[in-house]
Design a protein around this motif. Sequence first.
Motif, mmCIF file in Angstrom:
data_model
loop_
_atom_site.group_PDB
_atom_site.id
_atom_site.type_symbol
_atom_site.label_atom_id
_atom_site.label_comp_id
_atom_site.label_asym_id
_atom_site.label_seq_id
_atom_site.Cartn_x
_atom_site.Cartn_y
_atom_site.Cartn_z
ATOM 1 N N THR A 282 0.976 -1.172 0.047
ATOM 2 C CA THR A 282 -0.102 0.127 0.023
ATOM 3 C C THR A 282 0.839 1.279 0.005
ATOM 4 O OG1 THR A 282 -0.144 0.118 2.468
ATOM 5 C CG2 THR A 282 -1.939 -1.216 1.276
ATOM 6 N N GLU B 277 2.275 3.301 2.076
ATOM 7 C CA GLU B 277 2.328 3.414 3.514
ATOM 8 C C GLU B 277 2.985 4.860 4.012
ATOM 9 O OE1 GLU B 277 6.797 1.108 3.328
ATOM 10 O OE2 GLU B 277 5.153 0.375 4.240
ATOM 11 N N SER C 249 -3.563 6.528 2.531
ATOM 12 C CA SER C 249 -3.892 5.379 3.394
ATOM 13 C C SER C 249 -5.128 5.243 4.098
ATOM 14 C CB SER C 249 -2.524 5.287 4.423
ATOM 15 O OG SER C 249 -1.525 4.890 3.842
ATOM 16 N N ASN C 250 -5.556 6.584 4.587
ATOM 17 C CA ASN C 250 -6.716 6.640 5.301
ATOM 18 C C ASN C 250 -7.888 6.288 4.365
ATOM 19 O OD1 ASN C 250 -8.434 7.810 7.576
ATOM 20 N ND2 ASN C 250 -8.996 9.401 6.188
ATOM 21 N N SER D 144 -8.054 2.793 3.761
ATOM 22 C CA SER D 144 -8.203 1.583 4.878
ATOM 23 C C SER D 144 -9.877 1.772 5.237
ATOM 24 C CB SER D 144 -7.659 2.311 6.093
ATOM 25 O OG SER D 144 -8.090 3.798 6.321
ATOM 26 N N GLN E 76 -11.075 -1.148 3.184
ATOM 27 C CA GLN E 76 -10.528 -2.421 3.837
ATOM 28 C C GLN E 76 -9.649 -2.985 2.595
ATOM 29 O OE1 GLN E 76 -13.501 -4.822 5.537
ATOM 30 N NE2 GLN E 76 -13.695 -3.405 7.367
ATOM 31 N N SER F 215 -6.356 -3.507 1.581
ATOM 32 C CA SER F 215 -5.579 -4.297 1.721
ATOM 33 C C SER F 215 -6.092 -5.588 2.377
ATOM 34 C CB SER F 215 -4.294 -3.815 2.493
ATOM 35 O OG SER F 215 -4.844 -3.308 3.708
ATOM 36 N N THR F 216 -6.808 -5.432 3.356
ATOM 37 C CA THR F 216 -7.387 -6.369 4.248
ATOM 38 C C THR F 216 -8.182 -7.561 3.355
ATOM 39 O OG1 THR F 216 -7.589 -5.379 6.169
ATOM 40 C CG2 THR F 216 -8.893 -7.231 5.982
ATOM 41 N N ASP G 216 1.158 -5.116 5.589
ATOM 42 C CA ASP G 216 0.076 -4.971 4.540
ATOM 43 C C ASP G 216 0.505 -5.328 3.225
ATOM 44 O OD1 ASP G 216 -1.988 -4.551 6.437
ATOM 45 O OD2 ASP G 216 -1.632 -2.188 6.129
#
Length: 426
Positions: A87, A89, A95-96, A99, A102, A104-105, A143
Amino acid sequence: MVVQKEEIKGEAAADFHPAPVWLNESYLESLLQSKKNDAGLRVTGLDIKPATSKGENYASIMTRVKVSYVKSGAKNPEKGSYIVKTTYENDPFISNIFSGYQASTTEMLMYEKILPKLSALIDGTQQPEKLFAKTLHVDYEHDAIIFEDLAVTNHVLADRLAGFDLEHTHMALRKLAKMHAAAAVLNERQPGVLTKLDHGIFNRHTEGFGPFFQNMMGEGAEFADTCPELGSYYGDKLRALVKRVMEYSTRVYDPQPDEFNTLVHGDYWVNNVMLRYSEKKEPLDMILIDFQFSSWSSPAVDLHYFFNTSLQKNIRFHQQDALIQFYHKVLVDTLKDLKYGGYIPSLRQLVLQLEKGKFMAVIVSLACNGIMLNDQTADADFLSLIQDDERGRNFRRLVYSNKKFQEFVKHFLPLFDRSGLLDVTD
């Protein structure tokens, strides 16, 4: 030992994203020791380079790693080549946003748990074939996902500016239909395992990408105002749609209990597949990549996205009905082969479902397609897409100055309008 990083020099270096700082000899040596069950393995050479340049991937950083290593007791080194996907990072703003989706998750779950299960299902059919790259490691701390480098097997990206001809399109739809079928079967056998994935590009949890889609539709209105073939009639309609674009698009993603739902890829276009060719440049195989926006939705998501980003002009203008029929046959054949017990739509039912979700074609045609056809990559990054500052506005104007993109917009806006897709209804 010399670790080579970021070999791109001079002005060209600005066209590539830097590799993560943690991706070094120590990290890879420890990883290979674990994966090969050899505590004495030693890395003897390491070459790290960007795998994609600006304009090819807006949502992540891709890094190619070539490793030389010696196993315990061995004299001759072995080599491995991997792709590391990470990501943004070092950018809190980006990144926000990601996130919230979701991203990368979702993709780590896909590569670690779900894609292997889908592959196993396809392997058990009468016509097995490889759909996905093999995963070496999923790193939740960073991630990151590390998977096989498809370049080793001579897989390459197609030309995103040229688009797919009919042979490429049929291959892409066959692979997609098999993924969709296997996912429906997997969720039937393990209820709920896929329905929890609900953070696609449009979803009910976040509208982080909203500024991009709203601003691109606004830019489309400005283009229409000044285009002799369109005019303010279309400009006014698009401006009225700006505030509704997120809701109308999200409705396409909402799973409907009386329709066929499955795990969609979520970002299915030319650059998210890799191809292997014959010496005569004929496509031999295709592998699907990039699953950070996969979600449990209608197949309308993937089909309209693919049709309106990835096809050559004549195919996109005149052959979509035939392509839907082709997709449907592969989908149904695979579902039956896997003994799926759920709802299997007839061709007519699928056509009506796709028509119901056709606003996806509108937003993809006015926003995503322009970005994907853009060949001016100096400012082609995520910040240019999402921020409404001078740089972002200049980038969007640049995207709409592309003659090929303009041709698509001029062709499809009247068609969308005659179908009522440009009307604000509720």
